[in-house]
Design a protein around this motif. Structure first.
Motif, PDB file in Angstrom:
ATOM      1  N   PHE A  17       0.806  -1.226   0.000  1.00  9.56           N
ATOM      2  CA  PHE A  17       0.000   0.000   0.000  1.00  9.56           C
ATOM      3  C   PHE A  17       0.841   1.279   0.000  1.00  9.56           C
ATOM      4  CE2 PHE A  17      -2.516   3.227   2.328  1.00  9.56           C
ATOM      5  CZ  PHE A  17      -3.634   3.279   1.527  1.00  9.56           C
ATOM      6  N   LEU A  18       1.947   1.290   0.715  1.00 11.90           N
ATOM      7  CA  LEU A  18       2.734   2.508   0.881  1.00 11.90           C
ATOM      8  C   LEU A  18       3.770   2.667  -0.232  1.00 11.90           C
ATOM      9  CD1 LEU A  18       3.439   2.352   4.721  1.00 11.90           C
ATOM     10  CD2 LEU A  18       1.746   3.769   3.547  1.00 11.90           C
ATOM     11  N   ASP A  19       3.892   3.887  -0.736  1.00  8.92           N
ATOM     12  CA  ASP A  19       4.907   4.210  -1.732  1.00  8.92           C
ATOM     13  C   ASP A  19       6.208   4.601  -1.041  1.00  8.92           C
ATOM     14  OD1 ASP A  19       3.198   3.851  -3.927  1.00  8.92           O
ATOM     15  OD2 ASP A  19       2.518   5.931  -3.859  1.00  8.92           O
ATOM     16  N   ASN A  20       7.299   4.334  -1.714  1.00  5.60           N
ATOM     17  CA  ASN A  20       8.619   4.790  -1.280  1.00  5.60           C
ATOM     18  C   ASN A  20       8.992   4.329   0.121  1.00  5.60           C
ATOM     19  OD1 ASN A  20       9.347   6.267  -3.708  1.00  5.60           O
ATOM     20  ND2 ASN A  20       7.664   7.627  -3.118  1.00  5.60           N
ATOM     21  N   VAL A  21       8.788   3.054   0.373  1.00  7.23           N
ATOM     22  CA  VAL A  21       9.281   2.443   1.604  1.00  7.23           C
ATOM     23  C   VAL A  21      10.181   1.274   1.206  1.00  7.23           C
ATOM     24  CG1 VAL A  21       7.311   3.162   3.014  1.00  7.23           C
ATOM     25  CG2 VAL A  21       7.268   0.925   1.911  1.00  7.23           C
ATOM     26  N   ASN A  22      11.206   1.019   2.005  1.00 10.05           N
ATOM     27  CA  ASN A  22      12.104  -0.088   1.697  1.00 10.05           C
ATOM     28  C   ASN A  22      12.126  -1.163   2.782  1.00 10.05           C
ATOM     29  OD1 ASN A  22      13.456   1.929   3.252  1.00 10.05           O
ATOM     30  ND2 ASN A  22      15.424   1.011   2.763  1.00 10.05           N
ATOM     31  N   TRP A  23      11.385  -0.936   3.872  1.00 10.01           N
ATOM     32  CA  TRP A  23      11.295  -1.961   4.917  1.00 10.01           C
ATOM     33  C   TRP A  23      10.034  -1.700   5.736  1.00 10.01           C
ATOM     34  CZ3 TRP A  23      11.060  -3.644   9.921  1.00 10.01           C
ATOM     35  CH2 TRP A  23      11.566  -4.931  10.184  1.00 10.01           C
ATOM     36  N   VAL A  24       9.255  -2.753   5.931  1.00 11.86           N
ATOM     37  CA  VAL A  24       8.023  -2.677   6.722  1.00 11.86           C
ATOM     38  C   VAL A  24       7.952  -3.940   7.567  1.00 11.86           C
ATOM     39  CG1 VAL A  24       5.504  -2.619   6.676  1.00 11.86           C
ATOM     40  CG2 VAL A  24       6.780  -1.422   4.902  1.00 11.86           C
ATOM     41  N   GLY A  25       7.887  -3.773   8.881  1.00 13.20           N
ATOM     42  CA  GLY A  25       7.792  -4.974   9.690  1.00 13.20           C
ATOM     43  C   GLY A  25       7.654  -4.716  11.163  1.00 13.20           C
ATOM     44  N   PHE A  26       7.804  -5.793  11.907  1.00 11.44           N
ATOM     45  CA  PHE A  26       7.573  -5.764  13.340  1.00 11.44           C
ATOM     46  C   PHE A  26       8.792  -6.281  14.089  1.00 11.44           C
ATOM     47  CE2 PHE A  26       3.519  -6.130  11.228  1.00 11.44           C
ATOM     48  CZ  PHE A  26       2.772  -5.169  11.871  1.00 11.44           C
ATOM     49  N   TYR A  27       9.039  -5.659  15.218  1.00  7.06           N
ATOM     50  CA  TYR A  27       9.957  -6.182  16.219  1.00  7.06           C
ATOM     51  C   TYR A  27       9.099  -6.500  17.432  1.00  7.06           C
ATOM     52  CZ  TYR A  27      14.207  -5.046  13.668  1.00  7.06           C
ATOM     53  OH  TYR A  27      15.209  -5.022  12.736  1.00  7.06           O
ATOM     54  N   LEU A  28       9.282  -7.686  17.988  1.00  2.39           N
ATOM     55  CA  LEU A  28       8.451  -8.157  19.089  1.00  2.39           C
ATOM     56  C   LEU A  28       9.257  -8.202  20.376  1.00  2.39           C
ATOM     57  CD1 LEU A  28       6.687 -10.991  17.100  1.00  2.39           C
ATOM     58  CD2 LEU A  28       5.902  -8.643  17.490  1.00  2.39           C
TER      59      LEU A  28
END
Length: 156
Positions: free
Chosen positions: A41-52
């Motif tokens: 969905f997001l433009d111009n991102v190179n990393w999307v995630g979670f740290y738990l």
């Protein structure tokens, strides 16, 4: 430059997330689909995630994500993710290179937004999104992503 995501678009995204995770109770599956949805969905991102959060070590540990391999463990209070989590506040960083103690997992990242995740006052982790652009994340992103996390928490 990039398309600013409007709050109405986030409302639609958040409805999609709610539908996608409906009736699924597996935390890993839900976090995986959430990171994939944001990455798409997001433009111009190179990393999307979670740290738990791992209480035993007082660290954030890499969870489901989209992007290049990343740092596996972040000490609570360190870097953008650890600081956001420890202080329980959203951090929207225009230039990560100016953030004291920034942890550079991907040299291409120049801006970052981190949303801490706590449910019923219990620590879960953070949503972390990086961009190769400086000043990529807006107040609209912050508001929309905070609501995204609220929807996600219902399914964790």
């Amino acid at each position: 430059m990039f398309n600013d995501i409007k709050i109405t678009d986030y409302k639609q995204l958040n409805q999609m997330l709610d539908s996608l995770l409906d009736e699924e109770t597996n935390k890993t599956a839900n976090l995986s689909n959430a990171s994939s949805l944001l990455n798409y969905f997001l433009d111009n991102v190179n990393w999307v995630g979670f740290y738990l959060y791992e209480a035993r070590t007082d660290q954030l540990v890499l969870g489901p994500f989209q992007g290049l391999p990343a740092c596996v463990r972040i000490d609570n209070g360190s870097g953008v993710c650890g600081t956001s989590f420890k202080n329980q506040e959203i951090l929207r960083i225009e230039d990560v290179h100016t953030f004291p103690g920034h942890i550079a997992c991907d040299a291409a990242s120049n801006s970052e937004i981190v949303i801490p995740i706590y449910k019923d006052n219990l620590p879960i982790g953070v949503l972390d999104i990086d961009s190769p652009l400086y000043n990529r994340f807006t107040a609209s992103d912050e508001e929309g992503l905070a609501e995204f996390v609220e929807v996600l928490k219902k399914h964790l």
